[in-house]
Design an enzyme around this catalytic site. Sequence first.
Site, PDB file in Angstrom:
ATOM      1  N   ASP A 162       5.861  13.470  -0.031  1.00  0.00           N
ATOM      2  CA  ASP A 162       5.179  12.362  -0.717  1.00  0.00           C
ATOM      3  C   ASP A 162       6.118  11.812  -1.783  1.00  0.00           C
ATOM      4  OD1 ASP A 162       1.850  11.639  -1.256  1.00  0.00           O
ATOM      5  OD2 ASP A 162       3.368  10.931  -2.669  1.00  0.00           O
ATOM      6  N   THR A 176      -6.489   2.680  10.117  1.00  0.00           N
ATOM      7  CA  THR A 176      -7.697   2.127   9.511  1.00  0.00           C
ATOM      8  C   THR A 176      -8.454   1.230  10.489  1.00  0.00           C
ATOM      9  OG1 THR A 176      -8.411   0.532   7.832  1.00  0.00           O
ATOM     10  CG2 THR A 176      -6.161   0.329   8.562  1.00  0.00           C
ATOM     11  N   ASP A 177      -9.750   1.063  10.248  1.00  0.00           N
ATOM     12  CA  ASP A 177     -10.532   0.113  11.045  1.00  0.00           C
ATOM     13  C   ASP A 177     -10.183  -1.336  10.703  1.00  0.00           C
ATOM     14  OD1 ASP A 177     -11.739  -0.074   8.521  1.00  0.00           O
ATOM     15  OD2 ASP A 177     -13.761   0.412   9.211  1.00  0.00           O
ATOM     16  N   GLU A 178      -9.449  -1.543   9.578  1.00  0.00           N
ATOM     17  CA  GLU A 178      -9.176  -2.919   9.148  1.00  0.00           C
ATOM     18  C   GLU A 178      -8.250  -3.654  10.118  1.00  0.00           C
ATOM     19  OE1 GLU A 178      -8.640  -3.474   4.953  1.00  0.00           O
ATOM     20  OE2 GLU A 178      -9.716  -1.629   4.496  1.00  0.00           O
ATOM     21  N   TYR A 199      -2.068  -5.859   4.102  1.00  0.00           N
ATOM     22  CA  TYR A 199      -2.261  -4.412   4.337  1.00  0.00           C
ATOM     23  C   TYR A 199      -2.593  -4.140   5.795  1.00  0.00           C
ATOM     24  CZ  TYR A 199      -4.861  -0.006   4.669  1.00  0.00           C
ATOM     25  OH  TYR A 199      -5.333   1.222   5.074  1.00  0.00           O
ATOM     26  N   SER A 200      -3.655  -4.814   6.308  1.00  0.00           N
ATOM     27  CA  SER A 200      -4.079  -4.486   7.674  1.00  0.00           C
ATOM     28  C   SER A 200      -3.026  -4.922   8.694  1.00  0.00           C
ATOM     29  CB  SER A 200      -5.459  -5.067   7.986  1.00  0.00           C
ATOM     30  OG  SER A 200      -5.510  -6.448   7.770  1.00  0.00           O
ATOM     31  N   LYS A 235      -0.541  -2.118   8.785  1.00  0.00           N
ATOM     32  CA  LYS A 235      -1.072  -0.949   9.499  1.00  0.00           C
ATOM     33  C   LYS A 235      -1.132  -1.243  11.008  1.00  0.00           C
ATOM     34  CE  LYS A 235      -2.410   2.470   8.033  1.00  0.00           C
ATOM     35  NZ  LYS A 235      -1.733   3.752   7.670  1.00  0.00           N
TER      36      LYS A 235
HETATM   37  P1  NAD Z   1      -3.391   6.552  -1.128  1.00  0.00           P
HETATM   38  O1  NAD Z   1      -2.866   5.223  -1.544  1.00  0.00           O
HETATM   39  O2  NAD Z   1      -4.402   7.241  -1.977  1.00  0.00           O
HETATM   40  O3  NAD Z   1      -2.185   7.586  -0.961  1.00  0.00           O
HETATM   41  C1  NAD Z   1      -1.010   7.256  -0.310  1.00  0.00           C
HETATM   42  C2  NAD Z   1       0.012   8.368  -0.563  1.00  0.00           C
HETATM   43  O4  NAD Z   1       1.221   8.016   0.118  1.00  0.00           O
HETATM   44  C3  NAD Z   1       0.355   8.547  -2.047  1.00  0.00           C
HETATM   45  O5  NAD Z   1       0.355   9.913  -2.371  1.00  0.00           O
HETATM   46  C4  NAD Z   1       1.753   7.941  -2.158  1.00  0.00           C
HETATM   47  O6  NAD Z   1       2.537   8.558  -3.174  1.00  0.00           O
HETATM   48  C5  NAD Z   1       2.325   8.221  -0.768  1.00  0.00           C
HETATM   49  N1  NAD Z   1       3.376   7.253  -0.412  1.00  0.00           N
HETATM   50  C6  NAD Z   1       3.349   5.898  -0.533  1.00  0.00           C
HETATM   51  N2  NAD Z   1       4.513   5.370  -0.136  1.00  0.00           N
HETATM   52  C7  NAD Z   1       5.299   6.419   0.286  1.00  0.00           C
HETATM   53  C8  NAD Z   1       6.607   6.512   0.819  1.00  0.00           C
HETATM   54  N3  NAD Z   1       7.361   5.434   1.021  1.00  0.00           N
HETATM   55  N4  NAD Z   1       7.075   7.745   1.127  1.00  0.00           N
HETATM   56  C9  NAD Z   1       6.319   8.852   0.931  1.00  0.00           C
HETATM   57  N5  NAD Z   1       5.085   8.823   0.413  1.00  0.00           N
HETATM   58  C10 NAD Z   1       4.575   7.609   0.093  1.00  0.00           C
HETATM   59  O7  NAD Z   1      -3.931   6.348   0.354  1.00  0.00           O
HETATM   60  P2  NAD Z   1      -5.173   7.024   1.070  1.00  0.00           P
HETATM   61  O8  NAD Z   1      -6.394   6.297   0.713  1.00  0.00           O
HETATM   62  O9  NAD Z   1      -5.098   8.489   0.862  1.00  0.00           O
HETATM   63  O10 NAD Z   1      -4.839   6.681   2.585  1.00  0.00           O
HETATM   64  C11 NAD Z   1      -4.131   7.595   3.421  1.00  0.00           C
HETATM   65  C12 NAD Z   1      -3.960   6.967   4.787  1.00  0.00           C
HETATM   66  O11 NAD Z   1      -5.244   6.671   5.334  1.00  0.00           O
HETATM   67  C13 NAD Z   1      -3.209   5.640   4.773  1.00  0.00           C
HETATM   68  O12 NAD Z   1      -2.373   5.605   5.901  1.00  0.00           O
HETATM   69  C14 NAD Z   1      -4.307   4.585   4.853  1.00  0.00           C
HETATM   70  O13 NAD Z   1      -3.832   3.422   5.479  1.00  0.00           O
HETATM   71  C15 NAD Z   1      -5.323   5.309   5.701  1.00  0.00           C
HETATM   72  N6  NAD Z   1      -6.717   4.882   5.489  1.00  0.00           N
HETATM   73  C16 NAD Z   1      -7.296   4.963   4.263  1.00  0.00           C
HETATM   74  C17 NAD Z   1      -8.624   4.592   4.097  1.00  0.00           C
HETATM   75  C18 NAD Z   1      -9.328   4.716   2.785  1.00  0.00           C
HETATM   76  O14 NAD Z   1     -10.526   4.395   2.711  1.00  0.00           O
HETATM   77  N7  NAD Z   1      -8.701   5.182   1.723  1.00  0.00           N
HETATM   78  C19 NAD Z   1      -9.351   4.110   5.183  1.00  0.00           C
HETATM   79  C20 NAD Z   1      -8.728   4.014   6.420  1.00  0.00           C
HETATM   80  C21 NAD Z   1      -7.410   4.434   6.566  1.00  0.00           C
HETATM   81  P1  TYD Z   2     -11.852  -1.499  -1.341  1.00  0.00           P
HETATM   82  O1  TYD Z   2     -12.361  -0.225  -1.914  1.00  0.00           O
HETATM   83  O2  TYD Z   2     -10.683  -2.164  -1.974  1.00  0.00           O
HETATM   84  O3  TYD Z   2     -11.609  -1.215   0.212  1.00  0.00           O
HETATM   85  P2  TYD Z   2     -11.270  -2.266   1.425  1.00  0.00           P
HETATM   86  O4  TYD Z   2     -11.009  -3.608   0.876  1.00  0.00           O
HETATM   87  O5  TYD Z   2     -10.056  -1.650   2.012  1.00  0.00           O
HETATM   88  O6  TYD Z   2     -12.484  -2.222   2.307  1.00  0.00           O
HETATM   89  O7  TYD Z   2     -13.058  -2.555  -1.335  1.00  0.00           O
HETATM   90  C1  TYD Z   2     -14.272  -2.259  -0.657  1.00  0.00           C
HETATM   91  C2  TYD Z   2     -15.136  -3.485  -0.754  1.00  0.00           C
HETATM   92  O8  TYD Z   2     -15.483  -3.687  -2.133  1.00  0.00           O
HETATM   93  C3  TYD Z   2     -14.440  -4.767  -0.323  1.00  0.00           C
HETATM   94  O9  TYD Z   2     -15.377  -5.609   0.329  1.00  0.00           O
HETATM   95  C4  TYD Z   2     -13.985  -5.411  -1.618  1.00  0.00           C
HETATM   96  C5  TYD Z   2     -15.056  -4.977  -2.605  1.00  0.00           C
HETATM   97  N1  TYD Z   2     -14.620  -4.817  -4.016  1.00  0.00           N
HETATM   98  C6  TYD Z   2     -15.328  -5.450  -5.034  1.00  0.00           C
HETATM   99  O10 TYD Z   2     -16.324  -6.159  -4.794  1.00  0.00           O
HETATM  100  N2  TYD Z   2     -14.897  -5.285  -6.322  1.00  0.00           N
HETATM  101  C7  TYD Z   2     -13.792  -4.523  -6.626  1.00  0.00           C
HETATM  102  O11 TYD Z   2     -13.420  -4.437  -7.836  1.00  0.00           O
HETATM  103  C8  TYD Z   2     -13.100  -3.872  -5.580  1.00  0.00           C
HETATM  104  C9  TYD Z   2     -11.881  -3.021  -5.865  1.00  0.00           C
HETATM  105  C10 TYD Z   2     -13.545  -4.033  -4.272  1.00  0.00           C
END
Ligand code: NAD
Ligand code: TYD
Length: 354
Positions: A32, A133-135, A159-160, A163
């Site tokens: 990481d 991600t589903d996005e 972002y999406s 991904k």
């Molecule tokens: P996060 O942003 O909390 O964590 C990402 C981690 O990756 C961090 O620890 C960061 O230091 C590390 N990182 C970033 N760039 C890096 C690099 N170049 N080299 C090495 N490490 C690096 O993300 P998360 O929410 O834990 O998401 C994890 C995975 O799940 C991602 O691939 C994200 O796309 C996917 N995902 C997340 C969600 C969600 O709701 N959080 C939903 C669907 C998919």
């Molecule tokens: P987020 O947690 O950023 O996840 P994602 O955009 O990847 O789904 O946002 C979840 C939903 O909440 C999204 O529709 C955007 C909305 N949102 C707000 O309304 N206010 C906020 O401050 C944030 C961060 C998100």
Amino acid sequence: MTILVTGGAGFIGSNFVLDWLAHVGEPVVNLDALTYAGNLQNLASLEGNARHVFVQGDICDRPLVDRLLEEHQPRALLHFAAESHVDRSILGPAAFMRTNVEGTFTLLEAARAHWGRLPAAEKAGFRFHHVSTDEVYGSLAPDAPAFTEDHPYEPNSPYSASKAASDHMVRAWFHTYGMPVVTTNCSNNYGPYHFPEKLIPLMIVNALAGKPLPIYGDGQNVRDWLYVRDHCSAIRAVLEGGRLGETYNIGGWNEKTNLEIVHTICGLLDELKPDPAGPYSRLITYVKDRPGHDRRYAIDARKIERELGWRPAETFDTGIRKTVQWYLANGDWVANVQSGAYRDWVSAQYGEPA
Ligand code: NAD
Ligand code: TYD
């Protein structure tokens, strides 16, 4: 046997490492970069645990990835590392293209070289598990069926799009090189160690600080919510039994509007930590919408249930209660992540003084 995890200091990755060591116990090498989203405090309970080897480094650093694969000979690479926040991708997409696209490419190439050198038995067992991600599927109309694994890719945010690009590469490495890959596309996770830039933790920490609860647009956007530990158990199930080259959608069967989520959080806080100033919902504030804001995501998680027998253990009610309780019990963690860099982000995104 060992596994190599990338992004294991982030929200989902750190939950996964903790869950893996508790349930499976096989050693983990955790690569990481510790960006703003990476936090070793999430892994504090593993201090002195020889089964967890942390390496600070970048997934784009090919010699480093080569060295880790050579040194530790992992049987699987689980790829969580990413830039993950849509709003940040809108303000600055470059980091997303670098980590999510170039980084995934680097890992695939390093893993391909490593896998190509393995003896036949180990070669057959090796896995590259890509967490997505589903996005990538884009936005659904209110009455449209939920995303299946066959839904067309229609990413709408930087972002999406990044991904989606990474998912396409993983698919191509399977078809072209026969790499043993599997991809999971999950919905919005929530739970412990969630960085307070995302909806649920932001609302909890803002409410507790008496700050506005910023709702984008009309608050009627819909997401499916998956408790992070359910996501971890799903990944374990896919790693163990998922078919090569396949994708599996992982969801919580919890479609909610953003406004419903925020009202639920306010209600729980009213119960667990009442504010003498009045109900927390008084802090709800409508702010300008996110550009290109996807209206609805919904996951059809029947394939993983049918093939692997996985279903989430938490309902939204049980998961969100645990989450709010975790934030109430972990004020130190919150205070720590709300560093200078975090304050700069809040002022760039919401226009508040830093
Ligand atoms: P996060 O942003 O909390 O964590 C990402 C981690 O990756 C961090 O620890 C960061 O230091 C590390 N990182 C970033 N760039 C890096 C690099 N170049 N080299 C090495 N490490 C690096 O993300 P998360 O929410 O834990 O998401 C994890 C995975 O799940 C991602 O691939 C994200 O796309 C996917 N995902 C997340 C969600 C969600 O709701 N959080 C939903 C669907 C998919
Ligand atoms: P987020 O947690 O950023 O996840 P994602 O955009 O990847 O789904 O946002 C979840 C939903 O909440 C999204 O529709 C955007 C909305 N949102 C707000 O309304 N206010 C906020 O401050 C944030 C961060 C998100």
